[in-house]
Design a protein around this motif. Sequence first.
Motif, PDB file in Angstrom:
ATOM      1  N   THR A 424       0.834  -1.201   0.000  1.00 37.60           N
ATOM      2  CA  THR A 424       0.000   0.000   0.000  1.00 37.60           C
ATOM      3  C   THR A 424       0.866   1.247   0.000  1.00 37.60           C
ATOM      4  O   THR A 424       0.594   2.215  -0.734  1.00 37.60           O
ATOM      5  CB  THR A 424      -0.926   0.002   1.224  1.00 37.60           C
ATOM      6  N   THR A 425       1.915   1.259   0.798  1.00 36.88           N
ATOM      7  CA  THR A 425       2.816   2.408   0.831  1.00 36.88           C
ATOM      8  C   THR A 425       3.433   2.652  -0.527  1.00 36.88           C
ATOM      9  O   THR A 425       3.523   3.790  -0.995  1.00 36.88           O
ATOM     10  CB  THR A 425       3.925   2.195   1.876  1.00 36.88           C
ATOM     11  N   ARG A 426       3.847   1.581  -1.194  1.00 34.30           N
ATOM     12  CA  ARG A 426       4.482   1.729  -2.505  1.00 34.30           C
ATOM     13  C   ARG A 426       3.550   2.404  -3.503  1.00 34.30           C
ATOM     14  O   ARG A 426       3.945   3.350  -4.201  1.00 34.30           O
ATOM     15  CB  ARG A 426       4.924   0.365  -3.045  1.00 34.30           C
ATOM     16  N   ILE A 427       2.317   1.955  -3.569  1.00 35.15           N
ATOM     17  CA  ILE A 427       1.423   2.516  -4.576  1.00 35.15           C
ATOM     18  C   ILE A 427       0.946   3.914  -4.187  1.00 35.15           C
ATOM     19  O   ILE A 427       0.704   4.763  -5.038  1.00 35.15           O
ATOM     20  CB  ILE A 427       0.231   1.572  -4.858  1.00 35.15           C
ATOM     21  N   LEU A 428       0.838   4.180  -2.883  1.00 33.49           N
ATOM     22  CA  LEU A 428       0.491   5.537  -2.460  1.00 33.49           C
ATOM     23  C   LEU A 428       1.593   6.522  -2.799  1.00 33.49           C
ATOM     24  O   LEU A 428       1.339   7.708  -3.009  1.00 33.49           O
ATOM     25  CB  LEU A 428       0.215   5.573  -0.955  1.00 33.49           C
ATOM     26  N   ASN A 429       2.823   6.023  -2.869  1.00 32.72           N
ATOM     27  CA  ASN A 429       3.974   6.891  -3.104  1.00 32.72           C
ATOM     28  C   ASN A 429       4.314   7.077  -4.578  1.00 32.72           C
ATOM     29  O   ASN A 429       5.247   7.823  -4.889  1.00 32.72           O
ATOM     30  CB  ASN A 429       5.220   6.324  -2.405  1.00 32.72           C
ATOM     31  N   ASP A 430       3.619   6.401  -5.477  1.00 31.31           N
ATOM     32  CA  ASP A 430       4.109   6.380  -6.856  1.00 31.31           C
ATOM     33  C   ASP A 430       3.475   7.421  -7.766  1.00 31.31           C
ATOM     34  O   ASP A 430       3.438   7.264  -8.978  1.00 31.31           O
ATOM     35  CB  ASP A 430       3.953   4.983  -7.454  1.00 31.31           C
ATOM     36  N   GLY A 431       2.993   8.503  -7.183  1.00 36.87           N
ATOM     37  CA  GLY A 431       2.497   9.605  -8.005  1.00 36.87           C
ATOM     38  C   GLY A 431       1.003   9.662  -8.180  1.00 36.87           C
ATOM     39  O   GLY A 431       0.498  10.491  -8.946  1.00 36.87           O
ATOM     40  N   SER A 432       0.272   8.814  -7.479  1.00 35.16           N
ATOM     41  CA  SER A 432      -1.184   8.830  -7.602  1.00 35.16           C
ATOM     42  C   SER A 432      -1.803  10.083  -6.998  1.00 35.16           C
ATOM     43  O   SER A 432      -2.915  10.477  -7.356  1.00 35.16           O
ATOM     44  CB  SER A 432      -1.776   7.598  -6.906  1.00 35.16           C
ATOM     45  N   GLY A 433      -1.100  10.709  -6.058  1.00 38.91           N
ATOM     46  CA  GLY A 433      -1.645  11.855  -5.338  1.00 38.91           C
ATOM     47  C   GLY A 433      -2.378  11.466  -4.067  1.00 38.91           C
ATOM     48  O   GLY A 433      -2.752  12.323  -3.268  1.00 38.91           O
ATOM     49  N   TYR A 434      -2.577  10.163  -3.862  1.00 37.22           N
ATOM     50  CA  TYR A 434      -3.304   9.706  -2.672  1.00 37.22           C
ATOM     51  C   TYR A 434      -2.500   9.956  -1.404  1.00 37.22           C
ATOM     52  O   TYR A 434      -3.062  10.227  -0.346  1.00 37.22           O
ATOM     53  CB  TYR A 434      -3.641   8.224  -2.796  1.00 37.22           C
ATOM     54  N   ARG A 435      -1.184   9.821  -1.498  1.00 32.44           N
ATOM     55  CA  ARG A 435      -0.349  10.084  -0.320  1.00 32.44           C
ATOM     56  C   ARG A 435      -0.545  11.517   0.152  1.00 32.44           C
ATOM     57  O   ARG A 435      -0.736  11.778   1.342  1.00 32.44           O
ATOM     58  CB  ARG A 435       1.127   9.841  -0.629  1.00 32.44           C
ATOM     59  N   GLU A 436      -0.498  12.448  -0.783  1.00 33.85           N
ATOM     60  CA  GLU A 436      -0.654  13.852  -0.431  1.00 33.85           C
ATOM     61  C   GLU A 436      -2.025  14.125   0.169  1.00 33.85           C
ATOM     62  O   GLU A 436      -2.178  14.956   1.066  1.00 33.85           O
ATOM     63  CB  GLU A 436      -0.426  14.733  -1.663  1.00 33.85           C
TER      64      GLU A 436
END
Length: 741
Positions: A424-436
């Motif tokens: 989950t951390t990997r995909i949140l960090n890959d530019g989706s904007g969800y992390r932000e």
Amino acid sequence: MMKKNHYYLFVLLFLALLSSCSQDVFNEYYARPEGLEDPIYQQLEARGNFKNLTNLIDKAGYKNILSKAGYWTMMAPNDEAFTSFFQEKGITNVSNIDSLTAAKIVRYALIYNAFRLERLSDYQSPIGWEVDNAFRRRTAFYDGFQTKIINGVSKVIVGSNRNGTNYYINGDNNNKYISYFTNEYFAAQNLSNHDYNFFYPNANYSGFNVLNGSVKEADIIAENGVIHEVQKVSLPLLNIDQYLESNSKYTLFRSLLEDHLVNYYFNQDATTTYHNFSKKSDNVYVKVYDPELSFSLNNENFIKQSDNDGQSDAYTLFVPENTVLQQFITTVLLKNYTALEKLPKYVFVDLIKAHMVPNAVWPSKVGSYNNELKENIRFNFNTDITDAKILSNGFFYGTNKIQKSNLFFSVYTSAYLDPKFTLTTRILNDGSGYREMISNINQKFTLFLPSDTVLRGLGYDYDINRSEWNYTSPVNNVKVAGSIARSRLLRVLYNGIILTPNGELNNLSGSGIIRSGDDVLPGEYIKWKNNKVFAAGNEFAGNTVNIIGFEDQQNGRTYYVDKLLEFSEQVQGLKIKSLAAVPGSEYASFYSYLSNSSIYEAATGKIQGVELGTSYTFVIPNNAAITQAVRDGKLPGNTTTGVPNFNPSLQGQKDMVADFIRYHILATRTASDDGNVYGQLETLRRNDLGEKTYIQITSAPGILTFKDSANRITNYIPSMSNNLADRSLIHLVDNYLLYAQ
């Protein structure tokens, strides 16, 4: 023979006379102009109050350089300044200063190029002078090669002179900068004495200061430059890297850098230069900070987008003291890890970037800056700053707090700092904007978080060797990879991100419906009942998601779950069919018209014009409303009895049914009784001219009404509405929608 000798003698005398005349003309033309000021060294010597400085210039070997042509600015400390310097250093006079220290003082006082006071506040940009936008200049001093013990091994080290991957440029000596402060610059930047005294509390700001010394006399013009008489002696300032190394209060912060984000790389160019300079055979290594950091702490050159950009700006680093940083490490970073060495590198990168600003942060303007994570600076300069230093390459602030970064205090943190949630951390960090989104501590979220075990068990994984996501369907074992698998996982995870400003999901014991995502990027609807949650796909598959734990963060709550909030891959027509199949269903009459209509595919359940993955709202009249539509002649059937004709044979009646259905399907948005969607919504129906038709929606908690083009109001029936489908909600209403031409 005698005559011939006389002839040669005459020629030689004539040539000698001609040569003498030419030399006189040459000397007169190129002679030093009358009235020209003496060079810097002679000026200092003649003034009589720079005896200590001239002594050091002699000792450092700079007399010849400063006694002839050149182009320098010298921040020259007078004898009064040296008297104070001797007292501070516990020495009696200038004879106690060795040649190495003498060279440091002289070279750090020398600025390349000659600048009067009126020009010192101007920045030499690539396109010309930028007035009152400079407070620093490059000096003649640089550290050069240093011998240090690195991991128990003696190495010759040189600092990075650039940021990022291109970290060392041969021929650039990484010269140190000196800072000065002028009224012109302060006025243009809206700064005040406070900004100066924050760094130099025991100094007086005079309107022209060089570091902590005031300038007694400016603009002493010399043949080879300009002298500014300074009342303080300045040794070369440390850079941020050196200051960290020298101060025991920050050893823990430094160790995070040195152990995880610093490398020493052999460099052939630097080695060759060192061999030529020292006549020694050691290899030279460049101390390199990780390129993911915004700047290298040992780079004196600022960003170097242009040659002189260091004149107008500098770096800033906030560094928490050991005690507070250790507490943060123990309670936050190592909550789910056994040791710092177990943490992923990106955690160290983010922690350091949270404390980095690629600008000079002035105390009175702290609110104008963001750190390298694009967050505002969250230190109170009145209470949280324990150490403030202007260094050779930037500003340094020691702190008694951690920058309370979004990444470490939000629902995102629950995945980010736990090895059970690396996918989950990997995909949140890959530019989706969800992390932000979910790390924004100014908004409240609820996060439903699946572990790596859950994701892999449901077919999702990441192929590190191919750098791509994979999905294998647990139902039919069909595998997809790359962007398709990534998009699918992002959609599933987005079902579990819900904006909850009032803690709407803190209690899941009852039942309800809520939209995922936020107001900028609305997601799909999910439901909860008796501490279980489900989305459209779960409802279709007949399963629910169980809560197996939770954690509260500063911006909301994280629920740990045993399944995913799945989206539905069932076409909406089949969902309506299932609603109509319930005995006594109020959806039955509408579905009977739909299933026999020209826009319905009986084999698949697909409705013409309705696509999977697109948002819709289905407004379905109940059986009584359908009967009324028949009586009103808006649907085929007996207008007297209201008995429907679900399968008319006439083309005109078929078109009537198709248009009726289309007018009850709202495109592009999903509306519920939560106040999120209101106003005019486009329907699938087109008028006779091919133009769009619209329905007016009113939505608020517990209220959902639809106004048609005839200004008739239709109300949803709460107990039988808010049915989940693919990116859609299906509502039962108490009247039909009438399109009036």
